[in-house]
Design a protein around this motif. Structure first.
Motif, PDB file in Angstrom:
ATOM      1  N   UNK A 203       0.827  -1.195   0.000  1.00  0.00           N
ATOM      2  CA  UNK A 203       0.000   0.000   0.000  1.00  0.00           C
ATOM      3  C   UNK A 203       0.861   1.243   0.000  1.00  0.00           C
ATOM      4  N   UNK A 204       0.239   2.406  -0.219  1.00  0.00           N
ATOM      5  CA  UNK A 204       0.979   3.671  -0.162  1.00  0.00           C
ATOM      6  C   UNK A 204       1.368   4.010   1.268  1.00  0.00           C
ATOM      7  N   UNK A 205       2.234   4.985   1.405  1.00  0.00           N
ATOM      8  CA  UNK A 205       2.727   5.387   2.732  1.00  0.00           C
ATOM      9  C   UNK A 205       1.695   6.280   3.409  1.00  0.00           C
ATOM     10  N   UNK A 206       0.770   5.654   4.105  1.00  0.00           N
ATOM     11  CA  UNK A 206      -0.301   6.353   4.815  1.00  0.00           C
ATOM     12  C   UNK A 206      -0.363   5.846   6.252  1.00  0.00           C
ATOM     13  N   UNK A 207      -1.122   6.529   7.130  1.00  0.00           N
ATOM     14  CA  UNK A 207      -1.290   6.032   8.502  1.00  0.00           C
ATOM     15  C   UNK A 207      -1.891   4.631   8.542  1.00  0.00           C
ATOM     16  N   UNK A 208      -2.745   4.289   7.570  1.00  0.00           N
ATOM     17  CA  UNK A 208      -3.352   2.960   7.534  1.00  0.00           C
ATOM     18  C   UNK A 208      -2.277   1.892   7.343  1.00  0.00           C
ATOM     19  N   UNK A 209      -1.287   2.208   6.503  1.00  0.00           N
ATOM     20  CA  UNK A 209      -0.176   1.292   6.296  1.00  0.00           C
ATOM     21  C   UNK A 209       0.606   1.119   7.606  1.00  0.00           C
TER      22      UNK A 209
ATOM     23  N   UNK B  12      -3.837  -2.255   0.580  1.00  0.00           N
ATOM     24  CA  UNK B  12      -4.653  -1.044   0.523  1.00  0.00           C
ATOM     25  C   UNK B  12      -5.693  -1.213  -0.584  1.00  0.00           C
ATOM     26  N   UNK B  13      -6.886  -0.708  -0.358  1.00  0.00           N
ATOM     27  CA  UNK B  13      -7.976  -0.880  -1.317  1.00  0.00           C
ATOM     28  C   UNK B  13      -7.587  -0.427  -2.721  1.00  0.00           C
ATOM     29  N   UNK B  14      -6.869   0.693  -2.821  1.00  0.00           N
ATOM     30  CA  UNK B  14      -6.506   1.230  -4.136  1.00  0.00           C
ATOM     31  C   UNK B  14      -5.440   0.405  -4.851  1.00  0.00           C
ATOM     32  N   UNK B  15      -4.784  -0.501  -4.119  1.00  0.00           N
ATOM     33  CA  UNK B  15      -3.741  -1.332  -4.730  1.00  0.00           C
ATOM     34  C   UNK B  15      -4.198  -2.754  -5.026  1.00  0.00           C
ATOM     35  N   UNK B  16      -5.434  -3.064  -4.697  1.00  0.00           N
ATOM     36  CA  UNK B  16      -5.909  -4.449  -4.842  1.00  0.00           C
ATOM     37  C   UNK B  16      -5.773  -4.947  -6.272  1.00  0.00           C
ATOM     38  N   UNK B  17      -6.065  -4.087  -7.240  1.00  0.00           N
ATOM     39  CA  UNK B  17      -6.011  -4.504  -8.649  1.00  0.00           C
ATOM     40  C   UNK B  17      -4.581  -4.737  -9.138  1.00  0.00           C
TER      41      UNK B  17
END
Length: 475
Positions: A57-63, A104-109
């Motif tokens: 995933x991208x570098x976010x707090x969720x990561x 991350x949801x945006x990276x699922x694909x």
């Protein structure tokens, strides 16, 4: 045994600011509570303590939360480079035998098909199951696994243990010092060792991180001007963008900004001189995935006196030059508690050291004062915008095309990226360079795709029929 870093940091400084992302911020206590919640949710979804899982995933707090949750569960965390192709990711997932991917949801694909996965949103909406969180960690426990390209073209999964990370962070702070108000600006990917090491330092030092998922040069430069942050890690291409912005504004770094660590390859002398004019302390550093970040770092006071040097080894580390020639140049070897104990998967049986020394494959020398100068990183390695690119990996892809008989790749100097890959191919049937470019785009990350493909009648080789990439570079 060592304390669980997340629990210990929250116990010591619960209300201190830990993470800043855009307009939001979290304390160490808040990070602890939210990461514990994620650990309980992962347990509900079947993630077992001590299992090997992958995160992308991208570098976010969720990561960060997901990373900490897996650390609570003492998982071995495979950090996936989200810039890779599905084919490259499929290799790493198969080689690592990760039981599932947290994505991350945006990276699922971006993931290859038929991979056991859970999106961050699915995890966040799951029920919680009670689980005993380890209060202590073994120094030998593998926290992270990162893949680094091998000279054979097959990436190697590098283990990074509690001891490796802890030794690296401790050696770094002994070099640069520490104050309560210190804050790191992290605009490098968390799936790289440069990014992950900032996370580790935050837990061990108790300092805040200003996290960015994109390199926003205007905002980042303003933080440096205003003194919101004290430290930052960059590669040459991002350093130049910051310098250009400072120059456009006729601005200087705040006196509160302490140091900028520059890695990922040599920094042009011009950049260092420009940084000096802007009161920006830039120090060159030398490290690798196998050493959990820095091995040697040049002090800021030696920045202009020893231009081109990566400095001296940090406190616990040792350097030597193996089989030096008449000029003292040879292979750089490293020893210290930050050196990986081994690889996984395909290279699990390959020893990382010889008589305790890691042979880097990098060529350099140590001058009379003990300063390291790196002459060539892994001989044929291409460093483009801080990303390591091995020619063999690109060559292996080109050679899978039925029209290609031979392939050779080298780096060409590039004003923006430092270097870009250039390919030379010998054909066995007619094909256009455009068709080969499209073929590479399907199998390689964008930064690895050759910027130019040159058709030749033959490739330069030595008497043992080994490809001479240095000769390609001359051509």
């Amino acid at each position: 045994m060592y304390p669980n870093w997340i629990l210990q940091r929250a116990y010591l400084t619960p209300t201190r600011q830990a993470l800043v992302f855009h307009e939001q911020s979290w304390t160490f206590e808040q990070l602890k509570e939210q990461s514990l919640q994620r650990a309980h949710q992962l347990t509900t979804l079947g993630v077992q303590q001590g299992s090997r899982v992958a995160i992308m995933g991208p570098s976010t707090p969720y990561f960060v939360m997901m990373l900490y949750a897996c650390m609570h569960l003492q998982c071995e965390i495979v950090l996936l480079n989200r810039r890779l192709t599905k084919e490259e990711l499929a290799y790493q997932l198969a080689d690592s035998e990760a039981v599932m991917v947290l994505v991350a949801d945006e990276d699922q694909e971006k993931l290859p098909p038929h991979v056991q996965q859970y999106t961050f949103s699915t995890i966040a909406n799951s029920a919680e199951m009670a689980v005993d969180i380890a209060q202590e960690w073994s120094i030998q426990h593998t926290i992270s696994i990162m893949y680094t390209s091998g000279t054979t073209g097959f990436p190697k999964g590098v283990r990074q243990t509690v001891g490796n990370h802890q030794a690296s962070a401790t050696a770094s702070v002994l070099n640069i010092g520490l104050q309560t108000e210190d804050a790191w600006l992290c605009a490098v990917p968390l799936f790289h060792i440069s990014g992950l090491s900032i996370i580790v330092r935050s837990l061990l030092y108790g300092n805040a991180i200003y996290l960015y998922d994109q390199f926003d040069v205007e905002t980042i430069t303003q933080h440096i001007i205003d003194g919101d942050v004290t430290h930052m890690s960059v590669v040459a291409v991002t350093l130049e963008r910051i310098l250009h912005t400072l120059e456009q504004q006729n601005a200087q770094a705040s006196p509160r900004f302490k140091v900028m660590l520059a890695g990922g390859g040599p920094v042009p002398v011009d950049y260092l001189q420009r940084a000096y004019q802007r009161k920006l302390a830039v120090v060159q550093t030398y490290g690798m995935t196998e050493t959990a970040s820095q091995t040697a770092t040049l002090t800021s006071e030696d920045g202009l006196r020893k231009i081109g040097s990566a400095g001296k080894p940090l406190f616990f580390n040792q350097l030597r030059i193996n089989e030096p020639n008449g000029h003292g140049e040879g292979e750089i070897c490293i020893r210290g508690p930050h050196v990986t104990p081994g690889y996984i998967g395909r290279y699990a049986d390959k020893s990382t050291t010889v008589n305790g020394w890691l042979h880097t494959g990098d060529i350099g020398y140590i001058d009379a004062e003990g300063y390291l100068f790196v002459l060539d990183r892994r001989a044929d390695l291409i460093i483009s915008g801080g990303e390591n690119i091995y020619p063999a990996e690109i060559e292996n892809v080109l050679l899978t095309h039925p029209a290609v008989q031979e392939a050779g790749v080298c780096g060409q100097e590039d004003e923006r990226w430092g270097q870009v890959p250039i390919a030379f191919v010998v054909l066995k049937e007619t094909i256009t360079t455009e068709q080969l470019q499209v073929f590479c785009q399907q199998k390689l990350a964008r930064y690895k795709v050759p910027k130019e493909i040159i058709m030749v009648d033959e490739l330069p080789r030595n008497g043992a029929n080994k490809l001479l990439r240095r000769q390609l570079k001359k051509e």
